[in-house]
Scaffold this motif. Structure first.
Motif, PDB file in Angstrom:
ATOM      1  N   GLY A 115     -15.836  -9.148  -1.042  1.00 16.27           N
ATOM      2  CA  GLY A 115     -16.165  -9.930   0.010  1.00 16.27           C
ATOM      3  C   GLY A 115     -15.171 -10.588   0.809  1.00 16.27           C
ATOM      4  N   LEU A 116     -15.410 -11.049   2.185  1.00 14.41           N
ATOM      5  CA  LEU A 116     -14.501 -11.473   3.014  1.00 14.41           C
ATOM      6  C   LEU A 116     -13.906 -12.665   2.510  1.00 14.41           C
ATOM      7  CD1 LEU A 116     -12.945 -10.993   5.835  1.00 14.41           C
ATOM      8  CD2 LEU A 116     -14.853 -12.462   6.800  1.00 14.41           C
ATOM      9  N   GLU A 117     -14.542 -13.547   1.896  1.00 12.89           N
ATOM     10  CA  GLU A 117     -14.315 -14.789   1.291  1.00 12.89           C
ATOM     11  C   GLU A 117     -13.123 -14.692   0.458  1.00 12.89           C
ATOM     12  OE1 GLU A 117     -17.830 -13.200  -0.959  1.00 12.89           O
ATOM     13  OE2 GLU A 117     -17.190 -13.506   1.295  1.00 12.89           O
ATOM     14  N   SER A 118     -13.008 -13.831  -0.370  1.00 12.90           N
ATOM     15  CA  SER A 118     -11.940 -13.449  -1.152  1.00 12.90           C
ATOM     16  C   SER A 118     -10.575 -13.245  -0.613  1.00 12.90           C
ATOM     17  CB  SER A 118     -12.384 -12.427  -2.169  1.00 12.90           C
ATOM     18  OG  SER A 118     -12.417 -11.043  -1.754  1.00 12.90           O
ATOM     19  N   ALA A 119     -10.626 -12.883   0.749  1.00 14.10           N
ATOM     20  CA  ALA A 119      -9.417 -12.173   1.220  1.00 14.10           C
ATOM     21  C   ALA A 119      -8.263 -13.323   1.433  1.00 14.10           C
ATOM     22  CB  ALA A 119      -9.835 -12.020   2.525  1.00 14.10           C
ATOM     23  N   PRO A 120      -8.372 -14.589   1.572  1.00 12.52           N
ATOM     24  CA  PRO A 120      -7.376 -15.538   1.271  1.00 12.52           C
ATOM     25  C   PRO A 120      -6.375 -15.452   0.093  1.00 12.52           C
ATOM     26  CG  PRO A 120      -8.987 -16.593   2.656  1.00 12.52           C
ATOM     27  CD  PRO A 120      -9.509 -15.341   1.955  1.00 12.52           C
ATOM     28  N   ALA A 121      -7.440 -15.408  -1.049  1.00 15.72           N
ATOM     29  CA  ALA A 121      -6.684 -15.642  -2.480  1.00 15.72           C
ATOM     30  C   ALA A 121      -6.283 -14.080  -2.883  1.00 15.72           C
ATOM     31  CB  ALA A 121      -7.716 -15.790  -3.543  1.00 15.72           C
ATOM     32  N   ALA A 122      -6.581 -13.190  -2.423  1.00 12.27           N
ATOM     33  CA  ALA A 122      -6.176 -11.778  -2.418  1.00 12.27           C
ATOM     34  C   ALA A 122      -4.674 -11.620  -1.797  1.00 12.27           C
ATOM     35  CB  ALA A 122      -7.035 -10.689  -1.918  1.00 12.27           C
ATOM     36  N   LEU A 123      -4.607 -12.213  -0.653  1.00 14.60           N
ATOM     37  CA  LEU A 123      -3.257 -12.145   0.111  1.00 14.60           C
ATOM     38  C   LEU A 123      -2.315 -13.098  -0.502  1.00 14.60           C
ATOM     39  CD1 LEU A 123      -1.364 -11.270   2.492  1.00 14.60           C
ATOM     40  CD2 LEU A 123      -2.660 -12.982   3.714  1.00 14.60           C
ATOM     41  N   VAL A 124      -2.671 -14.262  -0.903  1.00 13.63           N
ATOM     42  CA  VAL A 124      -1.783 -15.149  -1.542  1.00 13.63           C
ATOM     43  C   VAL A 124      -1.311 -14.631  -2.888  1.00 13.63           C
ATOM     44  CG1 VAL A 124      -1.601 -17.359  -2.617  1.00 13.63           C
ATOM     45  CG2 VAL A 124      -2.512 -17.268  -0.136  1.00 13.63           C
ATOM     46  N   GLY A 125      -2.210 -13.949  -3.377  1.00  8.63           N
ATOM     47  CA  GLY A 125      -1.795 -13.461  -4.766  1.00  8.63           C
ATOM     48  C   GLY A 125      -0.696 -12.424  -4.927  1.00  8.63           C
ATOM     49  N   LEU A 126      -0.465 -11.783  -3.766  1.00  8.91           N
ATOM     50  CA  LEU A 126       0.444 -10.766  -3.645  1.00  8.91           C
ATOM     51  C   LEU A 126       1.866 -11.408  -4.232  1.00  8.91           C
ATOM     52  CD1 LEU A 126      -0.109  -8.843  -0.322  1.00  8.91           C
ATOM     53  CD2 LEU A 126      -0.607  -7.853  -2.494  1.00  8.91           C
ATOM     54  N   PHE A 127       2.064 -12.488  -3.835  1.00  6.31           N
ATOM     55  CA  PHE A 127       3.483 -13.158  -3.994  1.00  6.31           C
ATOM     56  C   PHE A 127       3.774 -13.690  -5.415  1.00  6.31           C
ATOM     57  CE2 PHE A 127       2.190 -12.893   0.465  1.00  6.31           C
ATOM     58  CZ  PHE A 127       3.321 -12.082   1.039  1.00  6.31           C
ATOM     59  N   SER A 128       2.563 -13.748  -6.071  1.00  6.47           N
ATOM     60  CA  SER A 128       2.911 -14.159  -7.589  1.00  6.47           C
ATOM     61  C   SER A 128       2.591 -12.785  -8.652  1.00  6.47           C
ATOM     62  CB  SER A 128       1.836 -15.234  -7.843  1.00  6.47           C
ATOM     63  OG  SER A 128       0.486 -14.927  -7.845  1.00  6.47           O
ATOM     64  N   GLY A 129       2.365 -11.843  -7.876  1.00 10.21           N
ATOM     65  CA  GLY A 129       2.168 -10.604  -8.811  1.00 10.21           C
ATOM     66  C   GLY A 129       0.808 -10.304  -9.289  1.00 10.21           C
ATOM     67  N   HIS A 130      -0.398 -11.138  -8.598  1.00 14.16           N
ATOM     68  CA  HIS A 130      -1.655 -11.083  -9.358  1.00 14.16           C
ATOM     69  C   HIS A 130      -2.193  -9.734  -9.218  1.00 14.16           C
ATOM     70  CE1 HIS A 130      -5.993 -12.061  -9.185  1.00 14.16           C
ATOM     71  NE2 HIS A 130      -5.618 -12.871 -10.030  1.00 14.16           N
ATOM     72  N   ASN A 131      -2.024  -8.901  -8.311  1.00 14.66           N
ATOM     73  CA  ASN A 131      -2.616  -7.609  -7.984  1.00 14.66           C
ATOM     74  C   ASN A 131      -1.908  -6.414  -8.948  1.00 14.66           C
ATOM     75  OD1 ASN A 131      -0.295  -8.050  -6.172  1.00 14.66           O
ATOM     76  ND2 ASN A 131      -0.758  -5.747  -5.690  1.00 14.66           N
ATOM     77  N   VAL A 132      -2.831  -5.591  -9.360  1.00 13.41           N
ATOM     78  CA  VAL A 132      -2.204  -4.388  -9.929  1.00 13.41           C
ATOM     79  C   VAL A 132      -2.663  -3.261  -9.179  1.00 13.41           C
ATOM     80  CG1 VAL A 132      -2.691  -2.905 -11.983  1.00 13.41           C
ATOM     81  CG2 VAL A 132      -2.960  -5.534 -12.271  1.00 13.41           C
ATOM     82  N   GLY A 133      -1.581  -2.830  -8.319  1.00 16.07           N
ATOM     83  CA  GLY A 133      -1.854  -1.500  -7.476  1.00 16.07           C
ATOM     84  C   GLY A 133      -2.178  -2.115  -6.060  1.00 16.07           C
ATOM     85  N   LYS A 134      -2.641  -1.337  -5.185  1.00 13.46           N
ATOM     86  CA  LYS A 134      -2.930  -1.562  -3.878  1.00 13.46           C
ATOM     87  C   LYS A 134      -3.989  -2.652  -3.781  1.00 13.46           C
ATOM     88  CE  LYS A 134      -3.185  -1.419   0.780  1.00 13.46           C
ATOM     89  NZ  LYS A 134      -2.138  -2.022   1.392  1.00 13.46           N
ATOM     90  N   GLN A 135      -3.459  -3.817  -3.068  1.00 12.36           N
ATOM     91  CA  GLN A 135      -4.513  -5.059  -2.931  1.00 12.36           C
ATOM     92  C   GLN A 135      -5.394  -4.764  -1.631  1.00 12.36           C
ATOM     93  OE1 GLN A 135      -5.240  -7.980  -5.066  1.00 12.36           O
ATOM     94  NE2 GLN A 135      -7.280  -7.511  -3.723  1.00 12.36           N
ATOM     95  N   ILE A 136      -6.788  -4.676  -1.739  1.00 13.08           N
ATOM     96  CA  ILE A 136      -7.642  -4.598  -0.842  1.00 13.08           C
ATOM     97  C   ILE A 136      -8.807  -5.233  -0.948  1.00 13.08           C
ATOM     98  CG2 ILE A 136      -6.822  -1.990  -0.401  1.00 13.08           C
ATOM     99  CD1 ILE A 136      -9.666  -1.217  -1.327  1.00 13.08           C
ATOM    100  N   VAL A 137      -9.513  -5.746   0.126  1.00 14.20           N
ATOM    101  CA  VAL A 137     -10.609  -6.238   0.315  1.00 14.20           C
ATOM    102  C   VAL A 137     -11.930  -5.378   0.781  1.00 14.20           C
ATOM    103  CG1 VAL A 137     -11.714  -8.243   1.122  1.00 14.20           C
ATOM    104  CG2 VAL A 137      -9.386  -8.487   0.629  1.00 14.20           C
ATOM    105  N   ARG A 138     -12.793  -5.484   0.000  1.00 17.45           N
ATOM    106  CA  ARG A 138     -14.021  -4.430   0.510  1.00 17.45           C
ATOM    107  C   ARG A 138     -14.926  -5.528   0.996  1.00 17.45           C
ATOM    108  NH1 ARG A 138     -19.175  -2.977  -1.963  1.00 17.45           N
ATOM    109  NH2 ARG A 138     -19.702  -0.780  -1.249  1.00 17.45           N
ATOM    110  N   LEU A 139     -15.486  -5.237   2.223  1.00 12.65           N
ATOM    111  CA  LEU A 139     -16.474  -6.121   3.049  1.00 12.65           C
ATOM    112  C   LEU A 139     -17.956  -5.409   2.732  1.00 12.65           C
ATOM    113  CD1 LEU A 139     -13.666  -6.891   4.023  1.00 12.65           C
ATOM    114  CD2 LEU A 139     -14.859  -7.120   6.562  1.00 12.65           C
ATOM    115  N   ALA A 140     -17.918  -3.906   2.906  1.00 10.03           N
ATOM    116  CA  ALA A 140     -19.352  -3.488   2.915  1.00 10.03           C
ATOM    117  C   ALA A 140     -18.975  -1.901   2.995  1.00 10.03           C
ATOM    118  CB  ALA A 140     -20.111  -3.915   4.276  1.00 10.03           C
ATOM    119  N   SER A 141     -20.387  -1.484   2.422  1.00  4.02           N
ATOM    120  CA  SER A 141     -20.439   0.132   2.365  1.00  4.02           C
ATOM    121  C   SER A 141     -20.796   0.631   3.911  1.00  4.02           C
ATOM    122  CB  SER A 141     -21.419   0.562   1.354  1.00  4.02           C
ATOM    123  OG  SER A 141     -22.874   0.119   1.991  1.00  4.02           O
ATOM    124  N   HIS A 142     -20.479   1.906   4.136  1.00  2.91           N
ATOM    125  CA  HIS A 142     -20.862   2.271   5.411  1.00  2.91           C
ATOM    126  C   HIS A 142     -22.085   3.258   5.455  1.00  2.91           C
ATOM    127  CE1 HIS A 142     -19.404   5.979   3.490  1.00  2.91           C
ATOM    128  NE2 HIS A 142     -19.626   6.520   4.345  1.00  2.91           N
TER     129      HIS A 142
END
Length: 344
Positions: free
Chosen positions: A317-344
Motif C-alpha cells: 500500500g502507498l501509505e507504507s511507502a514513507p516508512a519503507a524509504l526511511v527504513g533503508l537507512f536503518s537496515g530495516h529491509n531484507v533485499g530490495k525494498q519495494i512498495v506494492r500498490l495494486a495488481s494489474h
C-alpha cells in the motif's frame, strides 16, 4: 468526458538535514482525470503498480551545491522508479494497457509528461516487481560494475558491502558465476545467513559485530582483496583500502553511510591507491542505458533457469511507502525494498 478518480499521493514536505523521517512526507488525496490533457504530445497517464525505494533518493531531499541528480520539489509527489500500466497515451509508441517501467510519481496514478526514460515491459513470465530491481536500475548497476568496470577473473577475491541489498545480492552471484571467491558484509544475522544459504557467497559477516573492520577483512581475505564493490563508503572503504591487493579494483556504486551526514567523512588510507596501484572508479548507471538490451538478454535466462536468485522486501500500500524509504537507512529491509500498490 474523461473519468475523474481520487488519487492518493505521497507529497515531499520540504528539504531536510540528517536522517529522513516519515513526517518529511505527507499522505494526501487529490483527483486526476484518466486522460492525457490536450497539448501534451509525448505523455502517458499510468496506474502505478510497484514503486522502488532506493538509497539515492535521500540525496534528492536536500538542496546543496553538489547534487548529482535533481532534487525533489516541495509540495509535489516524491519521484522514483516504478512499474505501471498505461491507461492513456499521446505517444503512439506507448499504447493503452501496455506495461512500462521508469520514473514515476509516488501516487496511485501519474501523468508522465515525457516518455523519455520509460521502458516497455516485454517479458512478463517473470515477476513484474523485478523491473524495480534486478531487471531495472539495480540489476544494470550490478552488471555494469562487474562486467564493464571490475571485470573479475576466475579465482579472484571479491568483497561486497551492503551485500544483501538490491545491488549487492546480484553482484555476489555474478562474481560466483565467474568463479570468484566472494565475501559480503551485512547488518543482521538473518542477512548474513541469506548471503551464504540463498545467494551462494563463500562467507559473510555482520559488520555491526566487528570491533575492527580491518581485522575482519584480514580474517576472510588472508591474501588480500582483488575487487571491492563499495555500496557503503566511510569506515568500510577505509578498511577495504588496507586490504587491497596490488592492482586491485574498487567499484564505487554507492556510499549509504554518508547520505545522512551534514558533512561527509574524510577517508584515510588513500595513499594505498598509489602504493598498491589500485584503480577506483565510480559510475552513474544512467550513462549505461545503451547496455540495457544486452543486459536483459544476459540476465533473463539466468533468472528463468534459477541460476540467479533475488529477494524482495515488499511493503503493501502507498501509505507504507514513507516508512519503507526511511527504513533503508536503518537496515530495516531484507533485499530490495519495494512498495506494492495494486495488481494489474
Amino acid at each position: 468526458m474523461a473519468e475523474e478518480v481520487s488519487n492518493k499521493q505521497v507529497i515531499f514536505k520540504g528539504y531536510i538535514n540528517g536522517y529522513p523521517k516519515e513526517s518529511d512526507m505527507i499522505l494526501k488525496t487529490s483527483t486526476i482525470k484518466l486522460k492525457v490533457p490536450e497539448g501534451c504530445s509525448d505523455a502517458v497517464l499510468v496506474k502505478n503498480l510497484y514503486l522502488s525505494c532506493d538509497p539515492y533518493m535521500r540525496s534528492r531531499m536536500t538542496k546543496t551545491d553538489h547534487n548529482y541528480i535533481p532534487v525533489f520539489t516541495p509540495a509535489l509527489p516524491i519521484i522514483g522508479a516504478g512499474v505501471a500500466k498505461v491507461l492513456d497515451s499521446s505517444n503512439p509508441n506507448f499504447k493503452k494497457d501496455e506495461l512500462i517501467w521508469g520514473m514515476t510519481g509516488w501516487e496511485e496514478y501519474s501523468l508522465i509528461k515525457s516518455t523519455e526514460g520509460l521502458f516497455k515491459i516485454q517479458d512478463t513470465d517473470v515477476p513484474l516487481s523485478y523491473y524495480t530491481g534486478i531487471l531495472g536500475w539495480s540489476g544494470l548497476s550490478a552488471y555494469v560494475g562487474i562486467y564493464e568496470i571490475s571485470c573479475p577473473k576466475q579465482g579472484e577475491t571479491v568483497f561486497i558491502s551492503a551485500a544483501s541489498g538490491a545491488v549487492g545480492q546480484i553482484v555476489g552471484q555474478f562474481a560466483k558465476l565467474l568463479g570468484c571467491y566472494v565475501v559480503g558484509s551485512a547488518g543482521t544475522k538473518d542477512k548474513v545467513d541469506l548471503l551464504k544459504t540463498k545467494f551462494g557467497f563463500d562467507y559473510a559477516f555482520n559488520y555491526k559485530e566487528e570491533a575492527d573492520l580491518n581485522a575482519a577483512l584480514k580474517r576472510y581475505f588472508t591474501k588480500g582483496i582483488d575487487i571491492y564493490f563499495d555500496n557503503v563508503g566511510g569506515e568500510m572503504l577505509e578498511a577495504a583500502l588496507l586490504n587491497m591487493k596490488l592492482n586491485g579494483r574498487i567499484v564505487a556504486c554507492g556510499m549509504i553511510s554518508q547520505y545522512n551526514l551534514q558533512e561527509s567523512q574524510g577517508v584515510k588510507n588513500l595513499f594505498k591507491i598509489v602504493a598498491q596501484e589500485i584503480r577506483m572508479q565510480g559510475f552513474m548507471v544512467s550513462n549505461y542505458v545503451h547496455l540495457f538490451p544486452k543486459f536483459l538478454d544476459f540476465i533473463l535466462p539466468l533468472i528463468r533457469e534459477g541460476k540467479i536468485r533475488y529477494v524482495e522486501d515488499v511493503a503493501q500500500g502507498l501509505e507504507s511507502a514513507p516508512a519503507a524509504l526511511v527504513g533503508l537507512f536503518s537496515g530495516h529491509n531484507v533485499g530490495k525494498q519495494i512498495v506494492r500498490l495494486a495488481s494489474h
